[in-house]
Design an enzyme around this catalytic site. Sequence first.
Site, PDB file in Angstrom:
ATOM      1  N   GLU A  47       0.552  -1.032   0.038  1.00 58.57           N
ATOM      2  CA  GLU A  47      -0.130  -0.225   0.086  1.00 58.57           C
ATOM      3  C   GLU A  47       0.846   1.060   0.538  1.00 58.57           C
ATOM      4  OE1 GLU A  47      -2.898   0.584  -0.155  1.00 58.57           O
ATOM      5  OE2 GLU A  47      -3.711  -2.048  -0.080  1.00 58.57           O
ATOM      6  N   ASN A  51       0.987   3.713  -3.397  1.00 58.48           N
ATOM      7  CA  ASN A  51       0.677   5.432  -2.608  1.00 58.48           C
ATOM      8  C   ASN A  51       2.022   6.050  -3.312  1.00 58.48           C
ATOM      9  OD1 ASN A  51      -1.590   4.728  -1.832  1.00 58.48           O
ATOM     10  ND2 ASN A  51      -1.071   5.209   0.315  1.00 58.48           N
ATOM     11  N   ARG A 105     -10.069   3.015  -7.667  1.00 57.43           N
ATOM     12  CA  ARG A 105      -8.922   3.283  -6.628  1.00 57.43           C
ATOM     13  C   ARG A 105      -9.990   3.536  -4.314  1.00 57.43           C
ATOM     14  NH1 ARG A 105      -5.052   2.172  -7.990  1.00 57.43           N
ATOM     15  NH2 ARG A 105      -4.289   0.901  -6.441  1.00 57.43           N
TER      16      ARG A 105
END
Lengths: 143, 105
Positions: A47, A51, A105
Amino acid sequence: MIINEFKMTVDSRSVNESFARATVATFSAQLDPTLEEINDIKTAVSEAVTNCIVHGYKNCLGKIYITVKIHDDSKVVVTIRDKGCGISDIKKAREPLFTTLGGDRAGLGFSVMESFTDKLTVRSKVGFGTTVTLCKRIHGRTK
Amino acid sequence: MSVKIQFDGETLYCQLNGEIDHHTTLPIRLDIDDRIENCRPQKVILDFTDVTFMDSSGIGLVMGRYKLLSEFNGKLEVTGLSSNSYKVMRLAGLDRIANISKGVK
Ligand SMILES: Nc1ncnc2c1ncn2[C@@H]1O[C@H](COP(=O)(O)OP(=O)(O)OP(=O)(O)O)[C@@H](O)[C@H]1O
Ligand SMILES: [Mg+2]
């Protein structure tokens, strides 16, 4: 006390997402984690690295700086940093379902990082970049 | 990451394979959406039995297909989840929009 440390820098190419999470997981394996604990670390790292790529360096290629520290109390501390665009409102960014990118997303990356680790810290400055710190205590297989 | 897709006239069966992340999801998604648009199935099954890793990109994959399907009242089923993937899906509340189940391994 830190008993072992590892640092790496990778380009913000999406192909490096799997490389980064696998490498952090392999280094953490010295604490003899359970399969579930290893998966939790992999998921949280995935994650944070994603990002950096999709948000931090949205319109450019940059470097992602990853540090893994193993503490003597079986704690793993992973720091993932980019020198990208930064986050203007961290509190808002961490709210479940908040996303600045539509499409597929979900806005759940920070929620996943939070629930798959013991502690998540986010520091960021607009125009300078973002640092995410993930802490996880490994209870391991030996207990 | 790859996907094998079969259609029997009613159900579109998608067998996913490998690691699901931001890097691998896009081509899979395009493949599945293409078939959904063409076949207009009553039901789509996403089989995760051979998925070895999943992050929140998997949530997007399921949620996006759910949205597309609900445009013509299609149902979504997610099967064969590992305990890790199941944990991620539950966190996203996907158990409220689709029938999700763990695999036996
Ligand atoms: N490294 C970063 N640099 C700049 N902005 C970031 C960074 N990380 C997160 N953000 C901001 O925080 C928001 C929330 O991030 P989060 O990971 O929770 O959701 P997402 O990435 O939008 O969706 P998902 O992770 O579910 O695919 C992002 O939409 C983005 O605006
Ligand atoms: Mg994210």
